[in-house]
Design a protein around this motif. Sequence first.
Motif, PDB file in Angstrom:
ATOM      1  N   ILE A 227       0.290  -1.300  -0.431  1.00  0.00           N
ATOM      2  CA  ILE A 227       0.052  -0.256   0.445  1.00  0.00           C
ATOM      3  C   ILE A 227       0.876   0.485   0.446  1.00  0.00           C
ATOM      4  O   ILE A 227       0.135   2.393  -0.603  1.00  0.00           O
ATOM      5  CB  ILE A 227      -0.899   0.086   0.913  1.00  0.00           C
ATOM      6  CG1 ILE A 227      -1.872  -0.840   0.778  1.00  0.00           C
ATOM      7  CG2 ILE A 227      -1.881   1.579   1.665  1.00  0.00           C
ATOM      8  CD1 ILE A 227      -3.136  -1.082   1.786  1.00  0.00           C
ATOM      9  N   VAL A 230       1.897   2.119  -3.696  1.00  0.00           N
ATOM     10  CA  VAL A 230       0.510   2.498  -4.049  1.00  0.00           C
ATOM     11  C   VAL A 230       0.254   3.990  -4.498  1.00  0.00           C
ATOM     12  O   VAL A 230       0.085   4.718  -4.661  1.00  0.00           O
ATOM     13  CB  VAL A 230      -0.423   2.171  -4.006  1.00  0.00           C
ATOM     14  CG1 VAL A 230      -2.112   2.392  -4.677  1.00  0.00           C
ATOM     15  CG2 VAL A 230      -0.215   0.189  -4.750  1.00  0.00           C
ATOM     16  N   PHE A 268      -6.256   2.364   5.986  1.00  0.00           N
ATOM     17  CA  PHE A 268      -6.204   1.953   4.909  1.00  0.00           C
ATOM     18  C   PHE A 268      -7.525   2.828   4.619  1.00  0.00           C
ATOM     19  O   PHE A 268      -8.183   3.500   2.757  1.00  0.00           O
ATOM     20  CB  PHE A 268      -7.170   0.355   5.284  1.00  0.00           C
ATOM     21  CG  PHE A 268      -6.281  -0.198   5.494  1.00  0.00           C
ATOM     22  CD1 PHE A 268      -5.254  -0.485   4.379  1.00  0.00           C
ATOM     23  CD2 PHE A 268      -6.200  -1.323   6.363  1.00  0.00           C
ATOM     24  CE1 PHE A 268      -4.187  -1.262   4.585  1.00  0.00           C
ATOM     25  CE2 PHE A 268      -5.072  -2.184   6.517  1.00  0.00           C
ATOM     26  CZ  PHE A 268      -4.551  -2.579   6.049  1.00  0.00           C
ATOM     27  N   ALA A 269      -8.689   3.755   5.255  1.00  0.00           N
ATOM     28  CA  ALA A 269      -9.224   4.401   4.762  1.00  0.00           C
ATOM     29  C   ALA A 269      -7.877   5.870   4.023  1.00  0.00           C
ATOM     30  O   ALA A 269      -9.209   6.585   2.923  1.00  0.00           O
ATOM     31  CB  ALA A 269     -10.272   4.895   6.562  1.00  0.00           C
ATOM     32  N   LEU A 271      -5.680   5.130   3.028  1.00  0.00           N
ATOM     33  CA  LEU A 271      -5.465   4.777   1.315  1.00  0.00           C
ATOM     34  C   LEU A 271      -6.595   5.340   0.423  1.00  0.00           C
ATOM     35  O   LEU A 271      -6.644   5.799  -0.923  1.00  0.00           O
ATOM     36  CB  LEU A 271      -4.607   3.035   1.370  1.00  0.00           C
ATOM     37  CG  LEU A 271      -4.967   3.173  -0.079  1.00  0.00           C
ATOM     38  CD1 LEU A 271      -3.676   3.610  -0.507  1.00  0.00           C
ATOM     39  CD2 LEU A 271      -5.212   1.015  -0.202  1.00  0.00           C
ATOM     40  N   LEU A 272      -7.695   4.785   0.718  1.00  0.00           N
ATOM     41  CA  LEU A 272      -8.539   4.975  -0.157  1.00  0.00           C
ATOM     42  C   LEU A 272      -9.001   6.697  -0.285  1.00  0.00           C
ATOM     43  O   LEU A 272      -9.959   7.114  -1.779  1.00  0.00           O
ATOM     44  CB  LEU A 272     -10.035   4.094   0.184  1.00  0.00           C
ATOM     45  CG  LEU A 272      -9.806   2.647   0.138  1.00  0.00           C
ATOM     46  CD1 LEU A 272     -11.418   1.744   1.106  1.00  0.00           C
ATOM     47  CD2 LEU A 272      -9.766   1.935  -1.066  1.00  0.00           C
ATOM     48  N   LEU A 275      -6.477   7.904  -3.116  1.00  0.00           N
ATOM     49  CA  LEU A 275      -7.148   7.079  -4.168  1.00  0.00           C
ATOM     50  C   LEU A 275      -7.757   7.684  -5.076  1.00  0.00           C
ATOM     51  O   LEU A 275      -7.786   7.492  -6.384  1.00  0.00           O
ATOM     52  CB  LEU A 275      -7.248   5.512  -4.170  1.00  0.00           C
ATOM     53  CG  LEU A 275      -4.761   4.907  -4.347  1.00  0.00           C
ATOM     54  CD1 LEU A 275      -5.948   3.587  -3.662  1.00  0.00           C
ATOM     55  CD2 LEU A 275      -4.521   4.735  -5.119  1.00  0.00           C
ATOM     56  N   ILE A 276      -9.072   8.237  -4.255  1.00  0.00           N
ATOM     57  CA  ILE A 276     -10.106   8.457  -4.946  1.00  0.00           C
ATOM     58  C   ILE A 276      -9.814   9.764  -5.868  1.00  0.00           C
ATOM     59  O   ILE A 276      -9.271   9.988  -6.790  1.00  0.00           O
ATOM     60  CB  ILE A 276     -11.561   9.144  -4.089  1.00  0.00           C
ATOM     61  CG1 ILE A 276     -11.637   8.165  -3.633  1.00  0.00           C
ATOM     62  CG2 ILE A 276     -11.740  10.422  -4.741  1.00  0.00           C
ATOM     63  CD1 ILE A 276     -12.931   8.198  -2.458  1.00  0.00           C
ATOM     64  N   PRO A 279      -5.649   9.249  -8.524  1.00  0.00           N
ATOM     65  CA  PRO A 279      -5.964   6.925  -8.400  1.00  0.00           C
ATOM     66  C   PRO A 279      -4.569   6.502  -8.842  1.00  0.00           C
ATOM     67  O   PRO A 279      -3.848   5.511  -8.819  1.00  0.00           O
ATOM     68  CB  PRO A 279      -6.157   7.335  -9.694  1.00  0.00           C
ATOM     69  CG  PRO A 279      -7.280   8.572  -9.314  1.00  0.00           C
ATOM     70  CD  PRO A 279      -6.165   9.633  -9.042  1.00  0.00           C
ATOM     71  N   TYR A 280      -3.362   7.770  -9.130  1.00  0.00           N
ATOM     72  CA  TYR A 280      -1.681   6.818  -9.649  1.00  0.00           C
ATOM     73  C   TYR A 280      -1.018   7.005  -8.309  1.00  0.00           C
ATOM     74  O   TYR A 280       0.175   6.923  -8.595  1.00  0.00           O
ATOM     75  CB  TYR A 280      -1.420   7.469 -11.191  1.00  0.00           C
ATOM     76  CG  TYR A 280      -2.418   7.058 -12.369  1.00  0.00           C
ATOM     77  CD1 TYR A 280      -2.076   5.811 -12.704  1.00  0.00           C
ATOM     78  CD2 TYR A 280      -3.322   7.929 -12.233  1.00  0.00           C
ATOM     79  CE1 TYR A 280      -2.638   5.430 -13.531  1.00  0.00           C
ATOM     80  CE2 TYR A 280      -4.384   7.409 -13.653  1.00  0.00           C
ATOM     81  CZ  TYR A 280      -3.890   6.068 -14.418  1.00  0.00           C
ATOM     82  OH  TYR A 280      -5.298   5.725 -15.077  1.00  0.00           O
TER      83      TYR A 280
END
Lengths: 291, 346
Positions: A227, A230, A268-269, A271-272, A275-276, A279-280
């Motif tokens: 992660i 990412v 993790f939240a 991270l989400l 990513l919104i 995204p890259y």
Amino acid sequence: MIYILQQALNALQLGSIYALIALGYTMVYGILTMINFAHGDLFMVGAFFCFLIAVYLKLSFVPTLLLSMLGVASLGVIIERFAYKPLRNAPRVSAIITALGVGLFLENFTLALSPYPQHIPTLINSTTWNLGGVSVSSLQIIIIVLSLALMFILDFIVQRTKVGMAMRAISWDKTIVPLMGVPVNKIISLTFAIGTGLGGAAGVMYGLAYPVIDPYMGIMVGWKAFISAVVGGIGNIRGAMIGGFILGSVEIMVAAFLPSTYRDVVSFALLLILLIFRPYGILGKPHPQKV
Amino acid sequence: MTALKKIYQSLITKWQAITEYRFFLPAFFIVGLLFCIVVSCFDLMDQYIQLILMYIGINIILTVSLNLINGYMGEFSVGHAGFMAIGAYIASLLTIGVFPQSSGSFFFPLAVLAGGIGAALIGFLVAIPSFKTRGDYLAIVTLAFGMIVKSIIENIDAIGGPRGLLGMDKLSTLPWVFFWTALSVWIIRNLVYSNFGRGVLSIREDEIASDLMSVNTRQVKVIVFVVSSFFAGIAGGLFAHVLQYINPRMFDIIKSTDILIMVYLGGIGSIAGSILGAVIYTVLLEVLRPLGVWRMVFMPLMLVLLMIYRPRGIMGLRESRLFTPISDLLSMKFHRQKKEADNASS
């Protein structure tokens, strides 16, 4: 304030370990566009090599680190040669599933050989200094400095040497580069060796910082390092370093100010949410699909 | 040798005749359901074997539904166990707390359905942001989702937290599991061969082309994801009532990996393959139980070898005649006969 400084030091320590593992993910992704899901387990194997060498060969810290890195790197090259190379032209998903299978194999093989958690002996006699209320142990300093040094060496190799140029070229275009006389297979093996070797080094350091090791320790740490890769933008080496430090700080800060069971949810939240909006990842570049 | 070949040939023709018979699958369904009811009512079978059969059914539901995303649509989702967990928790909370315990078996289908719907709603929430871009994006989002679900359940003390939840009656019986398995296979098979399903397949083959052919790719992806998570929730509800005890660690990334292995073992884009994969994996794990820890060493090794020598899995992208529509079969037969006639005349 002192509390925050103390936690920042811890964050730096955890973040540098994440960053080292994330580098392995991102290098392999950059060169093969494949997520090497076995990487977290190679990290675990690194910690177990450290345990074996420290207990049975009774070496000191530096040879232990080097031998473990060497062992994990050769394991990585062997895995690449026998499991991933036959699949280089297969659908991408088969390679990912193979990587998952290799990871499970490493976990369960280690579990079959050593069913109980092991305890790594102390290799470094850690002294703790008190700097204005912040307690700094020499182990923490060694971990942070060593990982930063490894990252700088890697960055030098990738940006300044001929081998690094070949790596970047392969990740740029895989069909033209072999025509220019670049030995693609050798470069890919070397990439695997470096990436997994860094993972092995991270395993040794993690084992020194948190001395109880078990065969499943690689899963969670590995996914978190993935992660981080990412978050930084997968395929981007500097991004992986930044991502590792970001994830490490977020985790430590959440654990410092909230109940520690919320650590995973919050990281993790985040991270989400990231990513919104990107995204890259932070340093990743969008690669639009061409028709 | 020739005798064997003859027997094989005659079996093949018989099989073709059976699969062209319209009522074979409904008849199979009714016979199977009756068989399950008789077996579980009169206790004809060993409890252990019944348990394995139920696990096989649940794994078939999970595998077929994940195959919808990973096989037919060509995306890569790794958080199926998270949806299973949602379904399991909703269904168990309903049967423990809401529905009267005495008539639990009447309300059980409702509880399972509610679990499925809950998982589908969450799946909808996950799907909306996940399909902004293509590629490994969905893998990352679903991975994070699976971990978030596990951590959230661990943090809610009212539903047991890390200790888990127990007190469900053993409501999942063999007939119920068979019913739900058959239902989900039937629905997903019809979905795949419908007009909508062709759109799903076109996304896998070439997303841009299918967009140009007026497939609303974003919408199709969201619907497929919701359907798939619905069935994962149903499998979760059944699973909870087989085991009568659930805890968040059961639904972690290792469970998701198990489902992925079953999908890719059986082969992507094939319902028969998914069923085969689920059956083989579940049975092998049980048969190899005497090996102890080492069976978990051999399973991934087998998976790696399978991927190297057959990267598409056992049935990859091929379908058993049993699940292909009659019209497709007839047109295939027509073309074959025409070809043979052409060959004979020329």
